[in-house]
Design an enzyme around this catalytic site. Structure first.
Site, PDB file in Angstrom:
ATOM      1  NE  ARG A 549     -32.914 -26.951 -29.488  1.00  0.00           N
ATOM      2  CZ  ARG A 549     -33.958 -26.142 -29.706  1.00  0.00           C
ATOM      3  NH1 ARG A 549     -34.029 -24.987 -29.056  1.00  0.00           N
ATOM      4  NH2 ARG A 549     -34.919 -26.466 -30.537  1.00  0.00           N
ATOM      5  CG  PHE A 554     -34.236 -21.474 -35.251  1.00  0.00           C
ATOM      6  CD1 PHE A 554     -35.112 -20.398 -35.167  1.00  0.00           C
ATOM      7  CD2 PHE A 554     -34.407 -22.526 -34.371  1.00  0.00           C
ATOM      8  CE1 PHE A 554     -36.132 -20.368 -34.226  1.00  0.00           C
ATOM      9  CE2 PHE A 554     -35.428 -22.504 -33.422  1.00  0.00           C
ATOM     10  CZ  PHE A 554     -36.285 -21.424 -33.356  1.00  0.00           C
ATOM     11  CD  GLN A 557     -32.018 -23.173 -25.924  1.00  0.00           C
ATOM     12  OE1 GLN A 557     -32.630 -23.288 -26.987  1.00  0.00           O
ATOM     13  NE2 GLN A 557     -32.402 -23.784 -24.820  1.00  0.00           N
ATOM     14  CG  ASN A 596     -40.576 -20.900 -22.544  1.00  0.00           C
ATOM     15  OD1 ASN A 596     -40.910 -21.730 -23.383  1.00  0.00           O
ATOM     16  ND2 ASN A 596     -40.945 -19.621 -22.630  1.00  0.00           N
ATOM     17  CG  PHE A 607     -33.426 -18.456 -27.888  1.00  0.00           C
ATOM     18  CD1 PHE A 607     -33.854 -17.758 -29.008  1.00  0.00           C
ATOM     19  CD2 PHE A 607     -34.363 -18.798 -26.925  1.00  0.00           C
ATOM     20  CE1 PHE A 607     -35.179 -17.396 -29.169  1.00  0.00           C
ATOM     21  CE2 PHE A 607     -35.697 -18.434 -27.067  1.00  0.00           C
ATOM     22  CZ  PHE A 607     -36.105 -17.732 -28.192  1.00  0.00           C
ATOM     23  CG  LEU A 616     -39.940 -18.243 -31.695  1.00  0.00           C
ATOM     24  CD1 LEU A 616     -38.447 -18.120 -31.444  1.00  0.00           C
ATOM     25  CD2 LEU A 616     -40.441 -19.614 -31.245  1.00  0.00           C
ATOM     26  CG  HIS A 620     -39.746 -18.461 -26.412  1.00  0.00           C
ATOM     27  ND1 HIS A 620     -39.117 -19.381 -25.614  1.00  0.00           N
ATOM     28  CD2 HIS A 620     -40.406 -19.175 -27.364  1.00  0.00           C
ATOM     29  CE1 HIS A 620     -39.359 -20.602 -26.072  1.00  0.00           C
ATOM     30  NE2 HIS A 620     -40.154 -20.495 -27.124  1.00  0.00           N
TER      31      HIS A 620
END
Length: 660
Positions: A549, A554, A557, A596, A607, A616, A620
């Site tokens: 991903r 951004f 991952q 998660n 990531f 975030l 996370h």
């Protein structure tokens, strides 16, 4: 010429009468349920009148010839709450909780008293007393009150007595001022809910206790043995879900599992229907609202003046009633469907955060914890405070606007809450809202400490929201999560056994097909997360994993052995809990963090960000930073990906990982 003048006047008169006719036949409606704020709860006010229709033009203007257009209707006058700023200044406003304290088990109930005490109860039957200070609270006393789970708690209207009920068929009564247990009642049934039903000065300190498995409500004297004073066996047709006492009217309202609300009184009035209400029959009220909607009311809270009460129910609608008339005053829509529409029309949360919160709401419903949600009115009787999906809402029920949302950025789902607006100083008894609004310099020196205290879903902590920002954002030395419980013998033994072999590293190097990425690990701040990562690296778990991903500007991952984004597990099998630390934030690029699917669902995926991502934080676990190889991270983030899956067209793999 005279004929033309008369014809001209007849034309004007005809035009004017036509305009009046069109105006009278028109209709207009007023939607009183929406505010201008996108976070405002949907509402319906039953006693609002429709706005007046469009007015006809004046027929006195002789200069106008021909038909007149219909003028626009008068705008409905907006309601204004006088001294609104003063009331809001006496309510918490911080975005983060200032402090949190803990029990050994999940905290389910709490109560604030007029005598400046906070009392908390947990699922393991423990009860703790805390004293409100000028700023914050301090611990007072700890009771192992029950052998079973606490089912309900209640504080008397005068703030002198506290009672806790538990599924071990017992009631414990405490003297709040002296924080001492003064009575123990053994029951022949499992109590469902309880409530003190006496006013200050009455001879009997009556407490109402409802059976969990039958409709009966038993009345006892809180100072004597478990000898029943009275039993209401025919008041309800289903087990009670709550009992609430209104000291201003000396009346009680109870609700049951089929949605029926009942008004009644205590021993002083022979348990009859109160005679100081403004209706003779329930058919003249809206008290059948829950039965008509086929929902169950879970809790009820009265305003300080006793004129209003708010209910929380299974259908996630917050309803406000007028007590004297039993009429519905406001309805606030807090359903998941409403939030889905709001998110689609005007997103209030990032998509990832919204998905996580909805997943938590589903889990909340599945666990049957919705009955623990509580609301509270402020001392001005103008604001209603209640937990919701976004945090804790403060709603102006006069203007029907959401004034603020507290705790929106926190990773907790508030449930049981209480509001404190007093001042623990000795002179606080004479300090009223009118005095605070005055210019008296002596009164201005008497500051208050408005505080919201709330529990969290599946949390062994309770949280304090004040007007002060969290101190731990200034440095790691000021911990806002206070560890006031000693570790158990099992935890101490596990800690001793875990000191043999060191499995934590300080650095790791990801050898990828695009280049090497050097990572500094924070083993001291989040040891379990780093241990999971290091053991996976030593076992070669991440070898040949792809970056499945990648989102430009951004993050990138990886860590899923299936390469789909839905696989992977921890070294212990399954998932493990989050480890948040105040000095580890997503405040810079190249932050390494755990992926998660919601709170406490960490596995193996992680990531690396390429931009600051503060939204975030507390969602996370940050366990590392990239120290070298930033260009490699940037090059991976720039590759072409599938628009629907964010998976790169050409696989980029982890060849191996070296830890140091």
């Amino acid at each position: 010429m005279a004929d033309k003048g008369e014809k001209r006047k007849r034309t004007q008169s005809s035009s004017s009468s036509d305009s009046v006719s069109d105006s009278d036949s028109g209709s207009s409606s007023s939607n009183s349920g929406s505010g201008s704020d996108s976070d405002s709860p949907r509402s319906n006010r039953s006693d609002d009148k429709p706005a007046p229709g469009p007015l006809p033009p004046s027929a006195d203007d002789d200069e106008v010839i021909g038909p007149m257009p219909v003028l626009a209707g008068r705008a409905k006058k907006k309601k204004v709450l006088q001294f609104e700023k003063l009331y809001l200044d006496n309510l918490p406003s911080s975005e983060s909780y200032e402090r949190s304290f803990m029990h050994r088990d999940t905290i389910t109930h709490l109560a604030l008293t007029k005598t400046d005490f906070l009392i908390t109860a947990s699922a393991d039957g423990h009860v703790k007393f805390w004293k409100k200070l000028d700023e914050g609270i301090e611990f007072v006393k700890h009771f192992r009150a029950h052998l079973g789970a606490v089912t309900d708690v209640s504080v008397s209207a005068d703030g002198l007595l506290f009672a806790s009920a538990a599924d071990d068929k017992s009631i414990k009564v405490f003297d709040i001022i002296n924080f001492d247990m003064i009575n123990m009642m053994s029951l022949s049934f499992v109590p469902g809910c309880c409530c003190w039903v006496y006013a200050h000065g009455q001879a009997i300190s009556a407490i109402a206790i409802a059976e969990r498995d039958s409709p009966s409500i038993h009345i006892y004297d809180g100072h004597s043995a478990a000898e029943e004073i009275h039993c209401l066996s025919k008041l309800h047709m289903s087990p009670c879900t709550f009992i609430a006492y209104n000291p201003q009217y000396d009346a009680i309202v109870s609700g049951d599992g089929i949605g029926m609300l009942e008004y009644w009184t205590g021993p002083n009035n022979s348990y009859k229907v109160p005679d100081n209400v403004k209706f003779e029959s329930k058919m003249d009220t809206d008290l059948y609202e829950f039965a008509k909607k086929k929902t169950i009311p879970h809790s009820l809270s009265f305003s300080p003046n006793g004129e209003l009460f708010a209910t929380m129910s299974a259908d996630r609608m917050v309803r406000v009633f007028r007590f004297a008339t039993g009429k519905l005053y406001r309805v606030f829509d807090e359903t998941l469907h409403m939030y889905a529409e709001l998110q689609q029309a005007n997103p209030v949360l990032p998509s990832m955060d919204y998905g996580r919160r909805i997943a938590m709401e589903r889990e909340l419903e599945k666990a049957g914890a919705m009955h623990l949600v509580r609301s509270a009115f402020d001392e001005s009787n103008s604001f209603l405070v209640y937990p919701c999906v976004l945090g804790i809402k403060v709603v102006n029920i006069i203007t029907n606007k959401c004034a603020r949302i507290i705790g929106k950025q926190e990773n907790i789902r508030p449930l049981f809450m209480a509001l404190y607006q007093g001042a623990p100083a000795k002179s606080k008894a004479t300090l009223t809202l009118e005095m605070r609004a005055s210019d008296n310099p002596m009164l201005l020196q008497q500051s208050t400490d408005p505080t919201i205290v709330c529990t969290g879903f599946k949390k062994s902590r309770f949280y304090l929201f004040t007007r002060r920002e969290a101190e731990d954002t200034k440095g790691a030395e000021n911990e806002r999560d206070v560890f006031n419980e000693k570790p158990s013998r099992e935890e101490q033994l596990a800690a001793t056994q875990g000191t043999g072999e060191k499995r934590l590293a300080e650095q790791a190097v990801l050898h990828t097909t695009a280049g090497d990425i050097f990572i500094k690990l924070f083993a001291q701040e989040c040891p379990k997360t780093v241990e999971n990562f290091c053991v996976h690296c030593l076992n070669g778990y991440y070898n040949a994993h792809i970056f499945h991903r990648v989102i430009k500007s951004f993050m990138i991952q990886t860590g899923d052995p299936t390469g789909t984004g839905s696989g992977g597990e921890s070294i212990w099998g399954g998932e493990f809990e989050d480890e948040f630390h105040p000095k580890l934030r997503h405040d810079r690029p190249y932050t390494v963090s755990m992926a998660n699917a919601g709170p406490h669902t960490n596995g193996s995926q992680f990531f690396v960000t390429v931009v600051p991502t503060p939204w975030l934080d507390n969602k996370h676990t940050v366990f590392g930073r990239v120290t070298r190889g930033m260009d490699v991270v940037q090059s991976i983030s720039q590759v072409k990906t599938h628009p629907k899956t964010d998976k790169p067209h050409d696989d980029i793999k982890i060849v191996s990982v070296t830890i140091k």
